[in-house]
Design an enzyme around this catalytic site. Structure first.
Site, mmCIF file in Angstrom:
data_model
loop_
_atom_site.group_PDB
_atom_site.id
_atom_site.type_symbol
_atom_site.label_atom_id
_atom_site.label_comp_id
_atom_site.label_asym_id
_atom_site.label_seq_id
_atom_site.Cartn_x
_atom_site.Cartn_y
_atom_site.Cartn_z
ATOM 1 N N GLU A 155 0.790 -1.239 0.000
ATOM 2 C CA GLU A 155 0.000 0.000 0.000
ATOM 3 C C GLU A 155 0.822 1.289 0.000
ATOM 4 O O GLU A 155 0.605 2.173 0.819
ATOM 5 C CB GLU A 155 -0.971 -0.003 1.187
ATOM 6 C CG GLU A 155 -1.897 -1.208 1.163
ATOM 7 C CD GLU A 155 -2.889 -1.250 2.324
ATOM 8 O OE1 GLU A 155 -2.815 -0.375 3.199
ATOM 9 O OE2 GLU A 155 -3.729 -2.155 2.338
ATOM 10 N N ASN A 196 2.246 -5.023 -3.260
ATOM 11 C CA ASN A 196 0.839 -5.342 -2.996
ATOM 12 C C ASN A 196 0.051 -4.075 -2.669
ATOM 13 O O ASN A 196 0.519 -3.214 -1.928
ATOM 14 C CB ASN A 196 0.796 -6.299 -1.791
ATOM 15 C CG ASN A 196 -0.559 -6.955 -1.586
ATOM 16 O OD1 ASN A 196 -1.132 -7.516 -2.523
ATOM 17 N ND2 ASN A 196 -1.080 -6.888 -0.369
ATOM 18 N N HIS A 232 -10.294 -6.356 -2.277
ATOM 19 C CA HIS A 232 -11.349 -6.190 -1.267
ATOM 20 C C HIS A 232 -12.475 -5.450 -1.985
ATOM 21 O O HIS A 232 -12.455 -4.228 -2.077
ATOM 22 C CB HIS A 232 -10.849 -5.363 -0.079
ATOM 23 C CG HIS A 232 -9.764 -6.039 0.702
ATOM 24 N ND1 HIS A 232 -9.992 -7.200 1.410
ATOM 25 C CD2 HIS A 232 -8.461 -5.731 0.891
ATOM 26 C CE1 HIS A 232 -8.857 -7.573 1.998
ATOM 27 N NE2 HIS A 232 -7.913 -6.703 1.693
ATOM 28 N N GLU A 262 -6.005 -10.775 -1.558
ATOM 29 C CA GLU A 262 -6.795 -10.645 -0.323
ATOM 30 C C GLU A 262 -8.288 -10.605 -0.637
ATOM 31 O O GLU A 262 -9.040 -9.819 -0.078
ATOM 32 C CB GLU A 262 -6.387 -9.375 0.442
ATOM 33 C CG GLU A 262 -4.895 -9.285 0.717
ATOM 34 C CD GLU A 262 -4.487 -8.063 1.541
ATOM 35 O OE1 GLU A 262 -5.367 -7.376 2.091
ATOM 36 O OE2 GLU A 262 -3.275 -7.803 1.635
ATOM 37 N N ASP A 264 -12.008 -10.530 -0.897
ATOM 38 C CA ASP A 264 -13.317 -10.695 -0.268
ATOM 39 C C ASP A 264 -14.264 -9.737 -0.964
ATOM 40 O O ASP A 264 -13.824 -8.788 -1.610
ATOM 41 C CB ASP A 264 -13.309 -10.542 1.260
ATOM 42 C CG ASP A 264 -12.565 -9.340 1.793
ATOM 43 O OD1 ASP A 264 -12.528 -8.295 1.101
ATOM 44 O OD2 ASP A 264 -12.030 -9.427 2.911
HETATM 45 C C1 XIL Z 1 -6.159 -6.588 8.140
HETATM 46 C C2 XIL Z 1 -6.480 -7.782 9.003
HETATM 47 O O1 XIL Z 1 -7.377 -8.611 8.318
HETATM 48 C C3 XIL Z 1 -7.072 -7.332 10.313
HETATM 49 O O2 XIL Z 1 -7.227 -8.457 11.187
HETATM 50 C C4 XIL Z 1 -6.184 -6.302 10.978
HETATM 51 O O3 XIL Z 1 -6.817 -5.793 12.139
HETATM 52 C C5 XIL Z 1 -5.881 -5.155 10.023
HETATM 53 O O4 XIL Z 1 -5.345 -5.665 8.832
HETATM 54 N N1 XIL Z 1 -4.884 -4.791 3.492
HETATM 55 C C6 XIL Z 1 -3.875 -5.591 3.928
HETATM 56 C C7 XIL Z 1 -4.105 -6.499 5.100
HETATM 57 O O5 XIL Z 1 -2.831 -5.649 3.288
HETATM 58 O O6 XIL Z 1 -2.942 -6.691 5.831
HETATM 59 C C8 XIL Z 1 -5.206 -6.012 5.991
HETATM 60 O O7 XIL Z 1 -5.464 -7.010 6.980
HETATM 61 C C9 XIL Z 1 -6.432 -5.699 5.159
HETATM 62 C C10 XIL Z 1 -6.160 -4.637 4.136
#
Ligand code: XIL
Length: 745
Positions: A155, A196, A232, A262, A264
């Protein structure tokens, strides 16, 4: 290897058709459908989840890759300076080894979930570099040979595509990124290293910035092997499949892998059957992309079950993002993904990505109508429009060749569209200093909003004077509207009888805002449309298109509108180095910089005081001439070139594409264009004149693909606006979303 599946009704049967014989399903687990190395199905988890037997069973059964959801983040691994605690992360690695799974380490360098000593340490530049190096080499070294992939930098970009001002950026500048990769590579030369980020799936400005970033790293010889896009996503608002496909392709051309890291897809409110089906469709989209592109080899979900998902605690009101529900029941999403890879395993996968718009003959990005969550009440409340894209009334079609806008206080506005089922919803916001609706003889000369729709061969014109209902029309539709008391907001609902569902459709479309300032016996002085043209909307001409995004997969091959184009007239004796002479440009079309492509949700330009510009082009022989007028309150010319105040010109002739950039006050920057080109600014930066020789004998009667953009940076950091003649995703620099420029005969 059997799982229970609750029957979810008819919708599911569509996805399942061949798979589902009864309410009990036995599907081959995902990981058994593929070969590891070629395709990873991954899940994020924490060690505590392994205590849950259903969790660890599902994990071992379905997945061949795991990602520590939190326990490899800095706060866990180095909670005190120099003191490393690997025990939790080690447990995950052991589980992976025991079950033959690949580990993806996450994440070495990030701006959150850092320990206090690091976040609040106020270290010097050299200290930060040393701290980073020590952390990376210790961690990557500890897992050498055990962690095959690392998310090295997470990020680094902000939502506009600029560098996020993280603790790392503040201390080390953008260089920290390359350094992190180099340190990781030194510690484990066999590890595959990834950049990422989120919201980088498709072709948003941020996705483009991520592409530029990894391209630059690659060109500099930095050891980087893949780009991870988190995915996401929100059910109902996914990026277009065609855009993700193009993104994967361009990443592939760089020789990099493209990972969904990641996944969802959160649902707002209840997980209704419809929402779960939409979610399954979106999962299917990503699965198909992953199955199709051999470099899209990671399909990793951020958890396994909705039981432990991070979503409800991070996104108020949202939940249900994963493939298994809270009871570990496979959701339609799982079945959709499974089906894609089962088909592939059996040689039955024949999906190909939808064509990008450029390939379907379009030269003007369509207007987007997203799906509304529910049928809407017309009451003026803006809250219900949060999923819509706003577009400006951009062109005044009523004053001949001058298509520029009147002063915004005189008449200006924006509009947005949404749909649900077969109802098209619209909102028009209108700012007008004087409202006239008393012309009874010539109704069209009043202040009004007109909506034009093209359905195949059928065409509809629907007009509402300010404060009044839409007038009767022969068009077969239910039509309703609402005006705010002061005439500044119109909302409408049009439900045509021709169709029962707008999802996936492409319609011809236009909308016009008419303004009469003189009185009931007089005529309009302006009629504003979102596209250029000659005020022929009422004849069914000069239309744009509207796409009803559905799962964003459909772009009709057939144009439902004419190709909107801009025009260049011949010009005599123009010299870009001589002072501007208005008379020379008297017969040229005069166009505004109309759409802010830097803001995907609201493409209306900033206020005219902040930034305002117009452009004209002409030609002589094989040379394209132009003038740009620019009015800007703050001029910034330092920093990254593309973040400056500048004018960019994009030209594509055949396969040859070239981008010109002229920072305010400067000539065109160097590029590899062989023809003559010259840009000259006035002292005060309000006027640019240019000439570009094109590789043709003469321009007369020809047309080219083209665009022109006016960029504005007001804070010295990054641009707040980049205005183009047409809506789009700010991808002109890739040779996409160009418009047509025609040279008169
Ligand atoms: C999130 C986790 O899922 C949570 O449990 C934690 O509190 C915060 O981080 N982008 C990312 C991940 O790269 O590491 C994040 O994970 C979600 C967004």
């Amino acid at each position: 290897m059997r799982m229970q599946l609750r029957k979810r009704g008819l919708v599911q049967a569509l996805v399942l058709s061949t798979l589902l014989a009864s309410t009990t399903l036995s599907a081959t687990p995902l990981r058994e459908l593929v070969k590891p190395q070629q395709q990873y199905f991954g899940a994020a988890l924490e060690t505590r989840h392994l205590q849950d037997k259903q969790f660890s069973e599902t994990l071992a059964r379905e997945f061949n890759q795991l990602t520590p959801e939190n326990e490899m983040k800095w706060g866990y691994l180095q909670p005190e300076r120099g003191k490393f605690t690997f025990d939790k992360a080690d447990q995950l690695v052991e589980f992976a080894q025991k079950h033959n799974m690949t580990v993806r380490g996450h994440a070495l360098v990030w701006h959150i979930q850092n320990p206090d000593w690091l976040a609040n340490g106020n270290f010097s530049k050299q200290e930060m570099l040393d701290i980073m190096q020590q952390h990376i080499s210790t961690v990557v070294g500890h897992y050498k040979g055990k962690v095959k992939y690392w998310d090295v930098v997470n990020e680094a970009l902000d939502d506009n595509g600029g560098f996020r001002k993280t603790l790392w950026y503040k201390a080390l500048g953008e260089d920290y990124i390359a350094k992190a990769f180099e340190f990781a590579h030194q510690a484990d030369p066999d590890a595959k290293l990834v950049y990422n980020d989120y919201a980088t799936e498709g072709k948003s400005p941020k996705a483009n910035a991520a592409y530029r970033l990894v391209k630059k790293l690659k060109e500099q010889g930095v050891p980087i092997h893949a780009i991870g896009t988190q995915a996401h996503l929100v059910v109902g608002t996914s990026p277009r499949v065609a855009d993700i496909a193009t993104n994967i392709e361009r990443i592939k051309e760089l020789g990099l892998e493209f990972h969904f890291t990641e996944i969802d897809m959160r649902i707002k409110g209840e997980a209704s059957e419809r929402a779960l089906q939409q979610q399954a469709d979106m999962y299917q989209d990503l699965a198909q992309l992953s199955a199709y592109f051999d470099n899209a080899n990671f399909f990793t979900t951020w958890g396994i079950t909705d039981k432990y998902s991070w979503i409800p605690s991070w996104f108020n009101g949202y939940d249900h993002g994963l493939m298994f529900d809270k009871q570990y029941q496979a959701k339609p999403a799982y079945l959709a993904v499974n089906k894609v890879f089962a088909d592939k395993a059996q040689g039955k996968f024949d999906w190909t990505p939808p064509a990008p718009m450029a390939d379907s003959g379009r030269r003007f990005e369509a207007f987007i109508s997203n799906q509304a969550e529910q049928h809407m009440t017309l009451d003026g409340d803006i809250a219900k429009w949060n999923k819509a894209v706003f577009y400006p009334f951009a062109y005044n079609q009523l004053s001949g060749q001058d298509l520029t806008l009147p002063a915004e206080s005189n008449i200006s506005g924006r509009f947005a569209l949404l749909y649900k089922g077969n109802t098209l919803y619209g909102r028009v916001e209108r700012r007008d200093d004087k409202t006239v609706i008393g012309n009874k003889e010539q109704v069209w000369e009043n202040d009004s909003v007109e909506v034009f729709l093209g359905f195949g061969d059928e065409f509809a014109q629907i007009r509402a004077l300010v404060g009044q209902p839409f007038a009767d029309t022969p068009f077969q539709a239910d039509i309703k509207n609402y005006w705010s008391e002061d005439g500044s907001v119109l909302e409408f609902a049009i439900t045509p009888k021709q169709t029962t569902e707008l999802a996936g459709a492409t319609l011809g479309f236009n909308v016009a805002l008419a303004d009469n300032d003189e009185g009931p016996t007089s005529t309009r002085h302006a009629q504003l449309y979102p596209v250029p043209g000659t005020n022929n909307g009422w004849q069914g001409h000069d239309f744009g298109e509207v796409f009803f995004t559905a799962q964003n997969r459909e772009i009709s091959e057939k144009l439902t509108a004419q190709v909107v184009s801009f025009k260049a007239e011949p010009i005599e004796g123009f010299d870009p180095l001589a002072p501007f002479q208005a008379s020379q440009w008297a017969s040229a079309y005069h166009y505004p910089f109309a759409y802010n492509q830097l803001n995907p949700a609201d493409q209306t330009p900033p206020s005219q005081n902040n930034l305002n510009g117009t452009w004209r082009v002409g030609y002589s022989g094989n040379t394209l001439y132009g003038v740009v007028h620019r009015h800007d309150d703050v001029t910034v010319t330092s920093g990254d070139d593309w973040q400056t105040d500048n004018v960019e010109i994009f030209i594509k002739i055949g396969e040859k594409f070239v981008q010109f950039r002229s920072i305010v006050g400067q000539d065109f920057q160097e590029n590899d264009y062989p023809g003559k080109h010259l840009a000259k600014w006035s002292e005060d930066g309000s006027l640019l004149q240019f000439a570009i020789e094109l590789p043709v004998d003469e321009l007369k009667g020809k047309s080219i693909d083209w665009s022109i953009a006016l960029a504005d940076n007001d804070d010295g950091e990054s641009r707040s606006a980049q205005l183009y003649p047409a809506p789009g995703n700010n991808t002109a620099y890739l040779g996409e979303q160009l418009t047509r420029l025609s040279f008169s005969k």
